[in-house]
Motif scaffolding. Structure first.
Motif, short mmCIF file in Angstrom:
data_model
loop_
_atom_site.label_atom_id
_atom_site.label_comp_id
_atom_site.label_asym_id
_atom_site.label_seq_id
_atom_site.Cartn_x
_atom_site.Cartn_y
_atom_site.Cartn_z
N PRO A 62 4.46 -3.87 12.73
CA PRO A 62 3.72 -4.40 13.88
C PRO A 62 2.34 -3.82 14.10
CG PRO A 62 5.34 -2.82 14.62
CD PRO A 62 5.56 -2.98 13.15
N LEU A 63 2.03 -2.66 13.52
CA LEU A 63 0.77 -2.00 13.83
C LEU A 63 -0.05 -1.73 12.57
CD1 LEU A 63 1.91 0.66 16.46
CD2 LEU A 63 0.73 -1.49 16.88
N LEU A 64 -1.35 -1.99 12.66
CA LEU A 64 -2.24 -1.71 11.53
C LEU A 64 -2.23 -0.22 11.20
CD1 LEU A 64 -5.35 -3.91 12.44
CD2 LEU A 64 -3.34 -4.53 11.10
N SER A 65 -2.29 0.62 12.23
CA SER A 65 -2.34 2.06 11.99
C SER A 65 -1.07 2.54 11.31
CB SER A 65 -2.55 2.81 13.30
OG SER A 65 -1.57 2.46 14.24
N LEU A 66 0.08 1.94 11.68
CA LEU A 66 1.34 2.31 11.06
C LEU A 66 1.35 1.93 9.59
CD1 LEU A 66 4.28 3.19 11.05
CD2 LEU A 66 4.89 1.02 12.11
N MET A 67 0.87 0.74 9.27
CA MET A 67 0.80 0.30 7.87
C MET A 67 -0.09 1.23 7.05
SD MET A 67 0.53 -3.84 7.83
CE MET A 67 -0.07 -4.30 9.44
N GLU A 68 -1.29 1.47 7.57
CA GLU A 68 -2.26 2.29 6.84
C GLU A 68 -1.73 3.70 6.63
OE1 GLU A 68 -4.94 1.25 5.44
OE2 GLU A 68 -5.07 -0.77 6.30
N ASP A 69 -1.03 4.23 7.64
CA ASP A 69 -0.48 5.58 7.54
C ASP A 69 0.59 5.66 6.47
OD1 ASP A 69 -0.05 8.34 8.49
OD2 ASP A 69 1.86 7.56 9.22
N VAL A 71 1.02 3.62 3.87
CA VAL A 71 0.39 3.42 2.57
C VAL A 71 -0.26 4.73 2.10
CG1 VAL A 71 -1.50 2.27 1.34
CG2 VAL A 71 0.05 0.94 2.80
N ALA A 72 -0.98 5.40 3.01
CA ALA A 72 -1.65 6.64 2.66
C ALA A 72 -0.64 7.72 2.26
CB ALA A 72 -2.50 7.12 3.84
N GLN A 73 0.47 7.81 2.98
CA GLN A 73 1.49 8.82 2.64
C GLN A 73 2.11 8.56 1.28
OE1 GLN A 73 4.34 10.04 5.66
NE2 GLN A 73 3.04 9.21 7.28
N LEU A 74 2.39 7.30 0.98
CA LEU A 74 2.97 6.98 -0.31
C LEU A 74 2.01 7.29 -1.46
CD1 LEU A 74 4.81 3.64 0.56
CD2 LEU A 74 5.89 5.75 -0.25
N LYS A 75 0.77 6.95 -1.28
CA LYS A 75 -0.22 7.22 -2.34
C LYS A 75 -0.41 8.73 -2.52
CE LYS A 75 -2.74 2.87 -2.26
NZ LYS A 75 -4.05 2.19 -2.07
N LYS A 80 1.54 4.76 -6.18
CA LYS A 80 0.30 3.99 -6.06
C LYS A 80 0.52 2.49 -5.91
CE LYS A 80 -2.03 7.82 -6.88
NZ LYS A 80 -2.75 8.51 -5.79
N GLN A 81 1.69 1.99 -6.24
CA GLN A 81 1.92 0.53 -6.25
C GLN A 81 2.29 0.01 -4.86
OE1 GLN A 81 4.78 1.11 -9.60
NE2 GLN A 81 3.86 -0.79 -10.36
N MET A 290 4.16 4.31 17.67
CA MET A 290 5.16 3.63 16.85
C MET A 290 4.94 3.97 15.37
SD MET A 290 6.16 -0.41 16.78
CE MET A 290 6.33 -0.53 18.56
N GLY A 291 5.88 4.69 14.79
CA GLY A 291 5.78 5.04 13.38
C GLY A 291 4.92 6.24 13.06
N VAL A 292 4.34 6.88 14.08
CA VAL A 292 3.48 8.04 13.84
C VAL A 292 4.34 9.21 13.36
CG1 VAL A 292 1.97 9.74 14.90
CG2 VAL A 292 1.70 7.33 15.44
N ASN A 293 4.04 9.72 12.20
CA ASN A 293 4.87 10.74 11.57
C ASN A 293 4.25 12.12 11.76
OD1 ASN A 293 6.86 11.98 10.07
ND2 ASN A 293 5.90 11.54 8.11
N LYS A 294 4.38 12.65 12.96
CA LYS A 294 3.92 14.02 13.25
C LYS A 294 5.14 14.83 13.66
CE LYS A 294 0.48 16.68 15.83
NZ LYS A 294 0.02 17.41 14.62
#
Length: 505
Positions: A62-69, A71-75, A80-81, A290-294
């Motif tokens: 649901p959130l752009l910031s959640l998606m980007e976060d 993706v960044a953690q996986l990379k 990378k895929q 939502m989804g913030v991993n701290k």
């Protein structure tokens, strides 16, 4: 063996409670409904299957910031895929990504992006291994973060030939769970429900006569208690105002604010600063978290009456993900119940009377997107819901503005929004009992809607005898072998006295 894949792909030695059961059921080809408490690692439940599968996994978030976060953690972890397709992507980037989509294992998308025809057409040509709906409570009429765009996901799922589907969330009572399964048309889903209770979070409520007194107390907490912390306000203006007051009176701390009215890039910057410990505290609306991993948030403070138990549990669940003691505190003042009641009221009739709907639909339009925009202009966010219900009920709408059963449809719409408001009021009443009670365990009151009972524990809540003293900052002790300043002066004078005595002075 899944543990070997977990170690190889993510570097973890073992699964957290509930993760392996969800993954095994999902990888066996089942539709799965799963509920894991905040901080239990919901994302791994679909990320591991995705990287073990042959085809593509679609994750609706649901959130752009959640998606980007994510993706960044996986990379960062070497995976990378993975890519996010959202409104940050330019038209050229979007076209390029869709052309190369078979190079990826996971594509994160918003529900709004899945309404774009070119996106759905491209994905329908791929081998889709799994379909995942993160924060699945958003799909329910009765969920605390309902979004109308989620309701169209079952149509997308059908276009993708019904891949195994995982609906996962942190909090959903029995009514919401049933609605999610129905809206997504899950086929004999395996249901895996973990406990909602987070035992390391101690619960408190404090009452003050004025907003000024509440502000004084808030300043005490942020200065005297362990950081980092997260402060929730109900409106955007309140989030900014409390932030400004704290910045002025607590200059030793780094404090920011966050709400849905900010530019997307500004929101992502604030989130990243908080995650990287550049901010000690954030004053936010419920748009944040939502989804913030701290892992190390030590306290969650709500400055007004929370509106429902499910959202409150999800918000306080952002504290203490590292398993260490944390606190959740509600600061109340007498005007809070009035403003809470105002917030849960449906605003559809305030924006525009439903009696005007025939006139709006009679105006020519070329496609559903144009009609949707017109309804949103007249009814705000509820316009999306009105359009969805008109389609669901089989009301015929064409570019000539003809539709059937006008009076009956308007009556049904009014009944729907009235029921929705009644449900919100019932949930607010439950949360009010939590805040106003003086003799029942607060934890049990929170868990009751989820058919869960708290076990006896220390540091449960203020009603059970817990105090805030243990959450204050620890005074720094002098390094071992060093004196305090007064001890050091005494030592120096003593040495001088001895020296003078030796010299016979």
């Amino acid at each position: 063996m899944l543990e070997r894949d977990l170690q190889r792909l993510f570097g973890f030695q073992s699964f957290k409670e509930g993760q392996k059961e969800i993954i095994e059921a999902f990888m066996a080809g089942n539709d799965v409904f799963a509920m894991l408490p905040t901080g239990r690692g919901k994302s791994l439940c679909y990320q591991l299957p995705a990287f073990l599968a042959e085809g593509l996994t679609i994750v609706v978030s649901p959130l752009l910031s959640l998606m980007e976060d994510q993706v960044a953690q996986l990379k960062k972890a070497g995976r990378k895929q993975v890519v996010a397709l959202n409104s940050f992507s330019s038209k050229q980037e979007r076209q390029k990504l869709l052309q190369q989509v078979n190079d990826y294992k996971i594509v994160y998308l918003s529900p709004e992006m899945l309404q774009a025809q070119d996106v759905v057409n491209s994905l329908s040509k791929q081998q889709i291994s799994y379909f995942v709906i993160d924060e699945a409570h958003c799909i329910s009429y009765w969920g605390h973060d309902f979004r109308a765009d989620y309701l169209r996901l079952r149509e997308v799922k059908a276009l993708l030939d019904h891949p195994p589907t995982l609906a996962i969330t942190a909090t959903a009572d029995e009514t919401v769970r049933a609605d999610i399964k129905n809206q997504l048309q899950l086929r004999e889903p395996v249901e895996i429900l973990d406990r909602v209770n987070r035992e390391n979070i101690t619960l408190f409520v404090e009452k003050y006569e004025t907003t000024e007194q509440k502000m004084i107390r808030l300043k005490q907490i942020v200065q005297q208690y362990e950081l980092p912390g997260l402060v929730y306000a109900q409106t955007r203006a309140q989030a900014e105002w409390y932030c400004e007051q704290l910045q002025r009176d607590c200059p030793e701390l780094s404090i920011g604010y966050y709400h849905g009215g900010m530019d997307s890039m500004d929101r992502m910057l604030v989130q990243e600063q908080f995650l990287s410990n550049q901010l000690d505290l954030i004053c936010a609306t419920n748009a944040f978290g939502m989804g913030v991993n701290k892992q190390d948030i030590r306290f969650i403070i709500h400055l007004q009456q929370p509106l429902d138990v499910a959202s409150y549990l999800q918000e306080i669940g952002r504290a203490g993900r590292d398993g260490l003691p944390s606190l959740a505190l509600v600061l109340l003042s007498p005007e809070d119940p009035f403003y809470a009641s105002r917030l849960i009221q449906n605003r559809v009739e305030e924006r525009g009377s439903l009696e005007a709907l025939p006139h709006i639909l009679a105006m020519p339009f070329t496609n559903k997107s144009e009609l949707r925009i017109r309804l949103e202009q007249s009814y705000g966010e509820q316009g999306q819901m009105i359009l969805f219900l008109l389609e669901k009920w089989g009301v015929i709408v064409d570019d000539k503005g003809t539709w059937k059963n006008q009076h009956e449809t308007i009556t049904k719409l009014k009944a729907y929004f009235e029921k929705q408001e009644q449900t919100r009021q019932q949930r607010l009443d439950t949360m009010t009992v939590y805040s106003e009670n003086h003799n029942q365990c607060r934890r049990n009151l929170l868990l009751r809607p989820f058919d869960e009972h708290a076990r006896l524990q220390a540091n449960c809540c203020d009603i059970c005898g817990a105090t805030l003293d243990s959450f204050q900052k620890q005074k720094q002790q002098p390094a071992k072998g060093l004196f305090q300043w007064d001890e050091e002066l005494a030592y120096i004078f003593n040495q001088l006295y001895i020296e003078r005595g030796t010299k016979g002075e």
